[in-house]
Design an enzyme around this catalytic site. Structure first.
Site, PDB file in Angstrom:
ATOM      1  N   LYS A  22     -38.507  14.326  50.387  1.00  0.00           N
ATOM      2  CA  LYS A  22     -38.312  14.584  48.958  1.00  0.00           C
ATOM      3  C   LYS A  22     -39.594  14.286  48.176  1.00  0.00           C
ATOM      4  CE  LYS A  22     -37.055  12.515  45.262  1.00  0.00           C
ATOM      5  NZ  LYS A  22     -37.772  13.288  44.245  1.00  0.00           N
ATOM      6  N   GLU A  53     -44.861   1.756  50.290  1.00  0.00           N
ATOM      7  CA  GLU A  53     -46.232   1.809  49.774  1.00  0.00           C
ATOM      8  C   GLU A  53     -46.107   1.828  48.262  1.00  0.00           C
ATOM      9  OE1 GLU A  53     -48.968   1.703  51.441  1.00  0.00           O
ATOM     10  OE2 GLU A  53     -48.244   2.054  53.470  1.00  0.00           O
ATOM     11  N   CYS A  60     -52.767   4.599  43.329  1.00  0.00           N
ATOM     12  CA  CYS A  60     -52.257   3.245  43.560  1.00  0.00           C
ATOM     13  C   CYS A  60     -53.387   2.260  43.822  1.00  0.00           C
ATOM     14  CB  CYS A  60     -51.281   3.256  44.718  1.00  0.00           C
ATOM     15  SG  CYS A  60     -51.970   4.057  46.167  1.00  0.00           S
ATOM     16  N   GLU A 100     -49.434  -2.808  36.295  1.00  0.00           N
ATOM     17  CA  GLU A 100     -50.010  -1.519  36.695  1.00  0.00           C
ATOM     18  C   GLU A 100     -49.827  -0.517  35.550  1.00  0.00           C
ATOM     19  OE1 GLU A 100     -48.032   1.084  39.541  1.00  0.00           O
ATOM     20  OE2 GLU A 100     -49.906   1.226  40.649  1.00  0.00           O
TER      21      GLU A 100
HETATM   22  P1  NAD Z   1     -41.767   6.551  41.191  1.00  0.00           P
HETATM   23  O1  NAD Z   1     -41.437   5.273  41.890  1.00  0.00           O
HETATM   24  O2  NAD Z   1     -41.206   6.785  39.856  1.00  0.00           O
HETATM   25  O3  NAD Z   1     -41.295   7.798  42.083  1.00  0.00           O
HETATM   26  C1  NAD Z   1     -41.704   7.957  43.419  1.00  0.00           C
HETATM   27  C2  NAD Z   1     -40.698   8.862  44.136  1.00  0.00           C
HETATM   28  O4  NAD Z   1     -39.437   8.194  44.188  1.00  0.00           O
HETATM   29  C3  NAD Z   1     -40.439  10.205  43.446  1.00  0.00           C
HETATM   30  O5  NAD Z   1     -40.207  11.208  44.415  1.00  0.00           O
HETATM   31  C4  NAD Z   1     -39.160   9.927  42.664  1.00  0.00           C
HETATM   32  O6  NAD Z   1     -38.423  11.101  42.420  1.00  0.00           O
HETATM   33  C5  NAD Z   1     -38.420   9.002  43.620  1.00  0.00           C
HETATM   34  N1  NAD Z   1     -37.454   8.099  42.989  1.00  0.00           N
HETATM   35  C6  NAD Z   1     -37.414   7.660  41.704  1.00  0.00           C
HETATM   36  N2  NAD Z   1     -36.349   6.854  41.523  1.00  0.00           N
HETATM   37  C7  NAD Z   1     -35.724   6.758  42.721  1.00  0.00           C
HETATM   38  C8  NAD Z   1     -34.578   6.040  43.195  1.00  0.00           C
HETATM   39  N3  NAD Z   1     -33.855   5.270  42.379  1.00  0.00           N
HETATM   40  N4  NAD Z   1     -34.226   6.160  44.494  1.00  0.00           N
HETATM   41  C9  NAD Z   1     -34.951   6.920  45.346  1.00  0.00           C
HETATM   42  N5  NAD Z   1     -36.041   7.624  44.957  1.00  0.00           N
HETATM   43  C10 NAD Z   1     -36.428   7.539  43.665  1.00  0.00           C
HETATM   44  O7  NAD Z   1     -43.361   6.659  41.207  1.00  0.00           O
HETATM   45  P2  NAD Z   1     -44.296   7.763  40.523  1.00  0.00           P
HETATM   46  O8  NAD Z   1     -44.359   7.510  39.060  1.00  0.00           O
HETATM   47  O9  NAD Z   1     -43.939   9.111  41.025  1.00  0.00           O
HETATM   48  O10 NAD Z   1     -45.707   7.370  41.193  1.00  0.00           O
HETATM   49  C11 NAD Z   1     -46.522   6.364  40.709  1.00  0.00           C
HETATM   50  C12 NAD Z   1     -46.318   5.072  41.474  1.00  0.00           C
HETATM   51  O11 NAD Z   1     -46.529   5.281  42.865  1.00  0.00           O
HETATM   52  C13 NAD Z   1     -47.319   4.022  41.070  1.00  0.00           C
HETATM   53  O12 NAD Z   1     -46.670   2.779  40.950  1.00  0.00           O
HETATM   54  C14 NAD Z   1     -48.289   3.992  42.242  1.00  0.00           C
HETATM   55  O13 NAD Z   1     -48.984   2.790  42.382  1.00  0.00           O
HETATM   56  C15 NAD Z   1     -47.395   4.288  43.383  1.00  0.00           C
HETATM   57  N6  NAD Z   1     -48.160   4.804  44.522  1.00  0.00           N
HETATM   58  C16 NAD Z   1     -48.363   3.998  45.612  1.00  0.00           C
HETATM   59  C17 NAD Z   1     -49.129   4.452  46.676  1.00  0.00           C
HETATM   60  C18 NAD Z   1     -49.403   3.595  47.874  1.00  0.00           C
HETATM   61  O14 NAD Z   1     -49.777   4.131  48.912  1.00  0.00           O
HETATM   62  N7  NAD Z   1     -49.239   2.285  47.796  1.00  0.00           N
HETATM   63  C19 NAD Z   1     -49.666   5.729  46.638  1.00  0.00           C
HETATM   64  C20 NAD Z   1     -49.433   6.522  45.520  1.00  0.00           C
HETATM   65  C21 NAD Z   1     -48.671   6.046  44.459  1.00  0.00           C
END
Ligand code: NAD
Length: 510
Positions: free
Chosen positions: A187, A263, A297, A398
Site C-alpha cells: 500500500k 522505519e 526521514c 520532526e
Molecule cells: P504517515 O505515517 O502519515 O503515512 C505513511 C503510510 O502509512 C501511508 O501509506 C499512509 O497511508 C499509511 N497510514 C497512515 N495511517 C495509517 C494507519 N493508521 N494504519 C496503517 N497505515 C497508515 O507518513 P507520511 O506523512 O506519509 O510520511 C512522512 C513520515 O515518514 C515522516 O515521519 C518520515 O520521517 C517518515 N519516513 C521514514 C523513513 C525511514 O526510512 N525511517 C523514510 C521515509 C519517511
C-alpha cells in the site's frame, strides 16, 4: 489494466489483485493532486475491506500453495534483474512521474531516486543468489551432529510506505521480500502512489511472477492501511512512515505477534567540529537540510556549530540559500520544489510560527515564495532558525520540511549530548578534517547511520534503520533481506547409535 481517462482527461488506475487490475468493489475512487499547482493528476481506485481481503487471500494462496516460496534463489534473482531492467528502460518516464506526483525536483528523481531504486533491486537480486543455508560451527556435544541454519520466507507481508522517496521505498520493500520468497500486499501513500503503480504495471507486463505474489491496494492509511496491518492472515508488516502511525502499527500487529519492521521519523543532527572544512560544511549542510525540501526521514534538521564558527557559517549558509532556485519541480534548474500537500505546508508553517514564539530568530526564509508560479502550489521558503535552544520544539520535533534549526555549542561533549537528546535516532553527520576525531564522535552518536563529511547517501549494501523511536529492523543490504526470513536451526545427528547421547545418561534407563 483499466486505463480509461475520466471526463477531465485524467488517467484512471485500478488496484492489482491476483494478477489482475480491478476497480474497488464499490466503485470508490480518490484523486491524486500535483503539489506544484494543486491540479488533479489521476484518479485511483480506493480499496474497500473486501478488496483488501481478496488481495490478502491471493497473497496467502500464492504463499501457501504456490511455487514462489520454493522457487530457487537463482530464479528469483533472475526475475528481480528482469524487473530492474524493464524499469530502467522507463527511467526518464519514471523520474517524471515521481517528480509530478511528489513534487520532487526532476534533477533529484533523474539522477538519484530511480538509479538508487534500481541499484537496490539489483543488490537484492545478487543477495538472493546466496543459498539460504548458513553452516554452524562443528559440535560434538553431546554427540557428533551437523548443524545449520535454513532461512525461510516469513509469508504474507503487508508493506506500507509514505509519499516521500516512493519509487525507492517501493524498490527497497519489494526487493528483499521477493528475493527471499515472500508474497506481498503493498500500500503506497494516497498522496503519491503513481510511481508504485508504474512498478506494478511493469511487473504485470513482464508476467514473470506467479499470480498473487504481489498485490497492490490503494487508499487512505486510516482505512486501508490499518485494516491491512491488523489482518490476521498477514504474517509481517513492513512499515515506513511517521513514528505516530508506527506506534499504531505495533499495536495492530500485537495480537498475532506479527513480524514487524518500522522505519520511522528522525530529528537528525549535523555536527560540525571546529576543524571542519567550511566549504564542504556549507555545501553539505544545504544538501543535508534542504534536499527534497527537507522531506526526508534522514534530513539534517539540526545543525550543531561550535560557537566560534557560528556566525561565519550562518552568514555563508544564508548567502547560499538566497541563490537557491525555488520553483516547478519539472524544471531541471529547480533546487527546491513544493511540499507534498496543503496539510504538510500548514504543519511546516505552524512549526515556523512556534519557532518564532519560542524566541528563535529567522535568519532567512520563514514565508511562502512570492510570484504567480507559486500561487497554487504548496511552497515554503527554505528557512534557517538561529538562537535555537535544545529544549525548543523546533529542535526536538520532526517538522519534515525545509526548516533548519541551528544550535551553538561550546565543547564537543556538549554537542554529542545535544545530538543524542532526542526520542529519535535515525541518522547524523559529523564534519571534520580529523577523521580519528570524527570517528570518535560518530561512535558516540545513538543513531542507525552516521556519515562523516557526507549526508543522505544511502548505500544499497549497508543497513539503514533507526535507534529508539526511529524504529527497528533494518532495510537494505543483507540485514534487509534477513528481516524477511524466519530462522530455522536444523540439527542432524551423525552418530547413528544410542551411546553417548544426552538421553543415555539423563532420562532413559539402560
Ligand atoms: P504517515 O505515517 O502519515 O503515512 C505513511 C503510510 O502509512 C501511508 O501509506 C499512509 O497511508 C499509511 N497510514 C497512515 N495511517 C495509517 C494507519 N493508521 N494504519 C496503517 N497505515 C497508515 O507518513 P507520511 O506523512 O506519509 O510520511 C512522512 C513520515 O515518514 C515522516 O515521519 C518520515 O520521517 C517518515 N519516513 C521514514 C523513513 C525511514 O526510512 N525511517 C523514510 C521515509 C519517511
Amino acid at each position: 489494466m483499466r486505463h480509461e481517462h475520466s471526463p477531465e482527461g485524467l488517467p484512471h488506475y485500478d488496484q492489482y489483485i491476483d494478477g489482475d487490475w480491478q476497480p474497488a468493489s464499490n466503485g470508490q475512487t480518490f484523486t491524486v493532486f500535483d503539489p506544484a499547482n494543486g491540479q488533479p493528476l489521476a484518479i485511483c481506485a480506493s480499496a474497500t475491506h473486501a478488496d483488501v481481503d481478496r488481495a490478502i487471500a491471493a497473497a496467502r494462496a500464492a504463499f501457501d500453495q504456490g511455487p514462489w516460496p520454493h522457487t530457487s534463489p537463482a530464479r528469483r534473482a533472475d526475475i528481480l534483474h528482469a524487473i530492474a531492467d524493464a524499469l530502467e528502460a522507463r527511467n526518464f518516464e519514471l523520474a517524471e512521474i515521481e517528480s509530478r506526483d511528489a513534487g520532487v525536483p526532476l534533477r533529484k528523481t533523474t539522477y538519484n531516486d530511480i538509479t538508487l531504486g534500481l541499484e537496490i533491486l539489483r543488490g537484492c537480486a545478487e543477495m538472493a543468489r546466496k543459498h539460504p543455508y548458513e553452516p554452524l560451527p562443528w559440535t560434538d556435544l553431546p554427540t557428533v551432529s551437523w548443524n545449520f541454519v535454513w532461512r525461510e520466507p516469513i509469508g504474507v507481508c503487508a508493506q506500507i510506505i509514505p509519499w516521500n522517496y516512493a519509487f525507492c521505498m517501493a524498490a527497497w520493500k519489494l526487493g528483499p521480500a521477493l528475493a527471499t520468497g515472500n508474497t506481498v500486499v503493498f500500500k503506497p501513500s494516497s498522496l503519491a502512489p503513481l510511481s508504485t503503480i508504474a512498478i506494478f504495471q511493469t511487473i504485470h507486463e513482464l508476467n514473470l511472477l506467479p499470480k498473487g505474489v504481489v498485490n497492490l491496494v490503494l487508499g487512505p492509511g486510516s482505512e486501508v492501511g490499518e485494516y491491512l496491518a491488523a489482518h490476521p492472515a498477514v504474517d509481517k508488516v513492513a512499515f515506513t512512515g511517521s513514528t505516530e502511525v508506527g506506534r499504531k502499527i505495533m499495536a495492530l500487529a500485537a495480537p498475532q505477534i506479527k513480524r514487524v519492521t518500522l522505519e520511522l521519523g528522525g530529528k537528525n543532527a549535523m555536527i560540525v567540529l571546529p576543524d571542519a572544512d567550511l566549504d564542504l560544511v556549507v555545501d553539505g549542510v544545504l544538501w543535508g537540510a534542504f534536499y527534497h525540501s527537507g522531506q526526508l526521514c534522514e534530513a539534517g534538521s539540526r545543525l550543531l556549530l561550535p560557537r566560534s564558527l557560528h556566525d561565519t557559517v550562518v552568514e555563508r549558509l544564508v548567502e547560499r540559500v538566497r541563490g537557491m532556485k525555488i520553483g516547478d519541480p519539472m524544471d531541471l534548474e529547480t533546487d527546491i520544489g513544493p511540499l507534498i500537500s496543503e496539510r504538510q505546508r500548514e504543519k511546516v508553517e505552524r512549526y515556523i510560527a512556534i519557532g518564532r514564539e519560542e524566541g528563535a530568530t529567522v535568519a532567512i526564509g520563514g514565508g511562502r515564495p512570492l510570484g504567480e508560479v507559486f500561487v497554487n502550489g504548496y511552497y515554503v521558503e527554505p528557512t534557517i532558525f538561529t538562537g535555537v535552544q535544545p529544549e525548543m520544539r523546533i529542535a526536538r520535533e520532526e517538522i519534515f520540511g525545509p526548516v533548519l534549526a541551528v544550535l551553538a555549542y561550546d565543547e564537543i561533549g556538549e554537542a554529542i549530548r545535544i545530538a543524542n537528546d532526542s526520542i529519535y535516532g535515525l541518522a547524523a553527520s559529523v564534519w571534520s578534517r580529523d577523521l580519528q576525531q570524527a570517528l570518535a564522535v560518530a561512535q558516540r552518536i545513538r543513531a542507525g547511520t552516521v556519515w562523516i563529511n557526507e549526508h543522505h547517501v544511502l548505500n544499497p549494501r549497508a543497513p539503514f534503520g533507526g535507534y529508539r523511536q526511529s524504529g527497528f529492523g533494518r532495510e537494505m543490504g543483507q540485514y534487509g533481506l534477513d528481516e524477511y526470513t524466519e530462522v530455522k536451526h536444523i540439527h542432524v545427528d551423525l552418530m547413528q547409535r544410542r551411546q553417548g547421547r544426552l538421553w543415555w545418561d539423563t532420562l532413559l534407563p539402560e
